[in-house]
Write an enzyme that holds these catalytic residues in place. Structure first.
Site, PDB file in Angstrom:
ATOM      1  N   CYS A 137      50.572  76.399  43.291  1.00 44.76           N
ATOM      2  CA  CYS A 137      51.287  77.468  42.588  1.00 44.76           C
ATOM      3  C   CYS A 137      51.883  76.986  41.265  1.00 44.76           C
ATOM      4  CB  CYS A 137      52.350  78.072  43.503  1.00 44.76           C
ATOM      5  SG  CYS A 137      53.461  76.870  44.270  1.00 44.76           S
ATOM      6  N   PHE A 138      52.658  75.905  41.299  1.00 48.64           N
ATOM      7  CA  PHE A 138      53.171  75.348  40.053  1.00 48.64           C
ATOM      8  C   PHE A 138      52.015  74.963  39.131  1.00 48.64           C
ATOM      9  CE2 PHE A 138      57.464  73.985  41.906  1.00 48.64           C
ATOM     10  CZ  PHE A 138      58.199  74.802  41.074  1.00 48.64           C
TER      11      PHE A 138
END
Length: 327
Positions: A137-138
């Site tokens: 996600c990051f």
């Protein structure tokens, strides 16, 4: 035309819950089974309570080895263990939402080769792939902030990243830092400079800019909200703001989910969508790139469905026409 059959492994977590929600309304796919050893026999809506009245399916502890596509929603490091213990047909495509196969050194497993599944970076490779390593996600938010610069060999100094994620990024298991009483009205950093997503971020930047040798300095933070990632990224840039905007808009002109906005951004614009929104700001010789996503959708399950669509030749946006929860 017959729909493809989908299997989900690790069905009780947040990413599996979002996959189920998206697949319920996908016109080309249907859920064959949702595997969870701890919940076998229970109705799925008992765990994913937002599905009450919408889904009557139960969790199972058995697998169908002949499904068309398998989503692995397991804790990091557990996908390899699962695939060693369970076999699937040669026709079964696999999309892993963990980090087991994201790096070049880890992409080969058994007779399988996993392709890194960031559509904005390598859509054509995804279309031809049978096995996908879904990005973190990051990593998704930060890569989408940097790829246009890397494509043009313009990252020639250190990159500084400050990014905040919602509590769903920590998964469903309780820990000291996920309890409501700790997280509410609170803010903290974790894994400073060493977050595991740095490996895939550096890998993708170097894929486009082989000469990249600077450092990506990443400070991940925990926010006191449920979902979303708000990333601010800055580095040296000698061009004008208009030149930067043209560069980014050109890079993403054919993207179905990543958009460059001329307005300041906030998380409510992307929560509950598969979008990434990017905003650019210039100050002296620094270019500030703001990148926002929903960590469970573009940062996980939505991107996994996007990859499935590409792999099977479906419309890329199928099942992902979602409106943000703006108010």
């Amino acid at each position: 035309m017959k729909k493809i059959e989908v299997g989900i492994i690790g069905g009780a977590g947040y990413t599996a819950g979002e996959l189920i929600r998206l697949l319920m309304f996908h016109r080309e796919a249907e859920i064959n089974f949702v595997y969870s050893t701890s919940n076998a026999g229970n109705k799925i809506c008992k765990v994913h309570q937002d599905l009450e009245g919408s889904l009557d399916l139960k969790f199972t502890d058995t697998i169908n080895p002949n499904v068309d596509v398998l989503f692995l929603c397991l804790g990091h490091g557990n996908s390899v263990k699962f695939l060693k213990a369970n076999s699937f047909s040669d026709k079964t495509k696999i999309i892993d939402l963990g980090n087991d196969f994201r790096l070049e050194k880890d992409k080969f497993f058994d007779n399988k080769t996993f392709v890194y599944g960031l559509p904005e970076l390598q859509k054509e490779a995804i279309k031809k792939a049978d096995y996908i390593a879904n990005p973190g996600c990051f990593a998704t938010a930060i890569q989408l902030a940097l790829l246009p610069l890397a494509e043009n060999n313009l990252i020639n100094s250190d990159v500084h990243v400050n990014a905040v994620t919602g509590s769903t990024g920590a998964g469903t298991s309780l820990s000291e830092t996920t309890h409501f009483t700790w997280r509410d009205n609170n803010f903290s950093y974790y894994k400073p400079f060493t977050h595991q997503h740095l490996g895939e971020i550096n890998q993708s930047v170097k894929q486009l800019q082989e000469s990249f040798s600077s450092e990506i300095v990443f400070m991940p933070n925990r926010g006191n909200f449920s979902r979303g990632i708000f990333a601010t990224v800055y580095t040296n840039f000698e061009g004008t703001l208009e030149e930067a905007k043209n560069l980014y808009k050109t890079f993403y002109q054919d993207s179905r989910f990543t958009f460059v906005s001329d307005e300041d951004l906030h998380l409510k614009q992307v929560v509950n969508t598969n979008k990434c929104l990017i905003h650019l700001h210039k100050h002296n010789n620094k270019l500030l790139i703001t990148s926002i996503i929903d960590n469970l959708l573009k940062g996980a399950s939505g991107q996994a469905i996007q990859n499935m669509n590409l792999m099977f030749g479906f419309e890329e946006t199928e099942g992902l026409q979602l409106k943000a929860n703006y108010f």
